[in-house]
Design a protein around this motif. Structure first.
Motif, PDB file in Angstrom:
ATOM      1  N   THR A 233      -8.036  31.318 -14.639  1.00  0.00           N
ATOM      2  CA  THR A 233      -6.784  30.705 -14.160  1.00  0.00           C
ATOM      3  C   THR A 233      -7.057  29.431 -13.380  1.00  0.00           C
ATOM      4  N   ALA A 234      -8.244  29.307 -12.782  1.00  0.00           N
ATOM      5  CA  ALA A 234      -8.578  28.103 -12.026  1.00  0.00           C
ATOM      6  C   ALA A 234      -8.751  26.898 -12.941  1.00  0.00           C
ATOM      7  N   HIS A 235      -9.044  27.143 -14.198  1.00  0.00           N
ATOM      8  CA  HIS A 235      -9.291  26.049 -15.141  1.00  0.00           C
ATOM      9  C   HIS A 235      -8.214  25.941 -16.203  1.00  0.00           C
ATOM     10  N   ALA A 236      -7.074  26.542 -15.954  1.00  0.00           N
ATOM     11  CA  ALA A 236      -6.004  26.543 -16.957  1.00  0.00           C
ATOM     12  C   ALA A 236      -5.382  25.151 -17.076  1.00  0.00           C
ATOM     13  N   VAL A 237      -5.202  24.738 -18.325  1.00  0.00           N
ATOM     14  CA  VAL A 237      -4.554  23.466 -18.610  1.00  0.00           C
ATOM     15  C   VAL A 237      -3.459  23.734 -19.630  1.00  0.00           C
ATOM     16  N   THR A 238      -2.236  23.317 -19.304  1.00  0.00           N
ATOM     17  CA  THR A 238      -1.125  23.498 -20.226  1.00  0.00           C
ATOM     18  C   THR A 238      -0.942  22.215 -21.020  1.00  0.00           C
ATOM     19  N   THR A 239      -1.226  22.286 -22.307  1.00  0.00           N
ATOM     20  CA  THR A 239      -1.039  21.103 -23.157  1.00  0.00           C
ATOM     21  C   THR A 239       0.335  21.099 -23.802  1.00  0.00           C
ATOM     22  N   LEU A 240       0.830  22.271 -24.134  1.00  0.00           N
ATOM     23  CA  LEU A 240       2.165  22.397 -24.705  1.00  0.00           C
ATOM     24  C   LEU A 240       2.941  23.416 -23.883  1.00  0.00           C
ATOM     25  N   PRO A 241       3.867  22.946 -23.058  1.00  0.00           N
ATOM     26  CA  PRO A 241       4.618  23.908 -22.244  1.00  0.00           C
ATOM     27  C   PRO A 241       5.483  24.809 -23.125  1.00  0.00           C
ATOM     28  N   GLY A 242       5.669  26.025 -22.692  1.00  0.00           N
ATOM     29  CA  GLY A 242       6.476  26.980 -23.454  1.00  0.00           C
ATOM     30  C   GLY A 242       7.940  26.600 -23.455  1.00  0.00           C
ATOM     31  N   ILE A 243       8.641  27.000 -24.497  1.00  0.00           N
ATOM     32  CA  ILE A 243      10.071  26.736 -24.586  1.00  0.00           C
ATOM     33  C   ILE A 243      10.796  27.517 -23.491  1.00  0.00           C
ATOM     34  N   LEU A 244      10.446  28.775 -23.357  1.00  0.00           N
ATOM     35  CA  LEU A 244      11.042  29.634 -22.324  1.00  0.00           C
ATOM     36  C   LEU A 244       9.902  30.324 -21.566  1.00  0.00           C
ATOM     37  N   PRO A 245       9.286  29.620 -20.598  1.00  0.00           N
ATOM     38  CA  PRO A 245       8.132  30.209 -19.904  1.00  0.00           C
ATOM     39  C   PRO A 245       8.514  31.479 -19.144  1.00  0.00           C
ATOM     40  N   ASP A 246       7.636  32.447 -19.187  1.00  0.00           N
ATOM     41  CA  ASP A 246       7.834  33.740 -18.507  1.00  0.00           C
ATOM     42  C   ASP A 246       9.129  34.429 -18.920  1.00  0.00           C
ATOM     43  N   TYR A 247       9.542  34.229 -20.157  1.00  0.00           N
ATOM     44  CA  TYR A 247      10.714  34.897 -20.728  1.00  0.00           C
ATOM     45  C   TYR A 247      11.990  34.608 -19.942  1.00  0.00           C
ATOM     46  N   GLY A 248      12.132  33.418 -19.443  1.00  0.00           N
ATOM     47  CA  GLY A 248      13.317  33.075 -18.666  1.00  0.00           C
ATOM     48  C   GLY A 248      13.603  31.586 -18.733  1.00  0.00           C
ATOM     49  N   ILE A 249      14.624  31.181 -17.989  1.00  0.00           N
ATOM     50  CA  ILE A 249      15.011  29.779 -17.914  1.00  0.00           C
ATOM     51  C   ILE A 249      14.914  29.370 -16.453  1.00  0.00           C
ATOM     52  N   PRO A 250      14.121  28.342 -16.146  1.00  0.00           N
ATOM     53  CA  PRO A 250      13.981  27.927 -14.754  1.00  0.00           C
ATOM     54  C   PRO A 250      15.337  27.558 -14.138  1.00  0.00           C
ATOM     55  N   GLY A 251      15.594  28.061 -12.930  1.00  0.00           N
ATOM     56  CA  GLY A 251      16.822  27.750 -12.223  1.00  0.00           C
ATOM     57  C   GLY A 251      17.996  28.645 -12.560  1.00  0.00           C
ATOM     58  N   VAL A 252      17.796  29.615 -13.459  1.00  0.00           N
ATOM     59  CA  VAL A 252      18.874  30.526 -13.860  1.00  0.00           C
ATOM     60  C   VAL A 252      18.497  31.928 -13.385  1.00  0.00           C
ATOM     61  N   ASP A 253      19.509  32.740 -13.113  1.00  0.00           N
ATOM     62  CA  ASP A 253      19.272  34.128 -12.725  1.00  0.00           C
ATOM     63  C   ASP A 253      18.264  34.766 -13.690  1.00  0.00           C
ATOM     64  N   PRO A 254      17.247  35.472 -13.173  1.00  0.00           N
ATOM     65  CA  PRO A 254      16.205  36.006 -14.053  1.00  0.00           C
ATOM     66  C   PRO A 254      16.728  36.938 -15.142  1.00  0.00           C
ATOM     67  N   TYR A 255      17.773  37.690 -14.860  1.00  0.00           N
ATOM     68  CA  TYR A 255      18.293  38.618 -15.860  1.00  0.00           C
ATOM     69  C   TYR A 255      19.061  37.879 -16.946  1.00  0.00           C
ATOM     70  N   VAL A 256      19.798  36.868 -16.572  1.00  0.00           N
ATOM     71  CA  VAL A 256      20.500  36.047 -17.567  1.00  0.00           C
ATOM     72  C   VAL A 256      19.476  35.268 -18.393  1.00  0.00           C
ATOM     73  N   GLY A 257      18.449  34.737 -17.724  1.00  0.00           N
ATOM     74  CA  GLY A 257      17.396  34.018 -18.435  1.00  0.00           C
ATOM     75  C   GLY A 257      16.663  34.897 -19.429  1.00  0.00           C
ATOM     76  N   THR A 258      16.426  36.147 -19.046  1.00  0.00           N
ATOM     77  CA  THR A 258      15.773  37.087 -19.959  1.00  0.00           C
ATOM     78  C   THR A 258      16.662  37.380 -21.158  1.00  0.00           C
ATOM     79  N   LEU A 259      17.954  37.547 -20.921  1.00  0.00           N
ATOM     80  CA  LEU A 259      18.890  37.788 -22.021  1.00  0.00           C
ATOM     81  C   LEU A 259      18.927  36.598 -22.972  1.00  0.00           C
TER      82      LEU A 259
END
Length: 108
Positions: A54-80
């Motif tokens: 994890t110390a050397h992790a490099v994100t070259t292509l960010p995920g469409i929906l990282p961590d199965y959610g939408i940043p800034g939205v309620d986690p349960y709505v983002g998961t849905l």
């Protein structure tokens, strides 16, 4: 008669499959809630931390929906929403991949 039976079976199979996938998508916020209650984390994250990856992790292509959610939205709505988007993508890819395999389809 054989063509009609095959169509009915495909429609029934599609309805049942859609009902199962739809039910799982609707339940996805419950899965997110349950994971939070028991403190579940992905096993691969533990392995990465244990090896120092994890110390050397490099994100070259960010995920469409990282961590199965939408940043800034309620986690349960983002998961849905991520469940709906993921199911739609898988359905579309499966349908496109299966079109050439359809025996009733005329060749181009």
């Amino acid at each position: 008669m054989a063509d009609r039976t095959s169509t009915i079976d495909r429609r029934r199979l599609f309805r049942r499959g859609s009902a199962v996938v739809g039910g799982l998508v609707v339940l996805s916020p419950a899965f997110a809630w349950a994971a939070g209650r028991v403190g579940y984390t992905e096993p691969l994250e533990h392995a990465a931390e244990a090896t120092g990856a994890t110390a050397h992790a490099v994100t070259t292509l960010p995920g469409i929906l990282p961590d199965y959610g939408i940043p800034g939205v309620d986690p349960y709505v983002g998961t849905l929403v991520s469940g709906v988007v993921g199911a739609a993508l898988v359905l579309a890819i499966g349908w496109l991949a299966g079109r050439p395999l359809d025996p009733d389809r005329e060749p181009r």
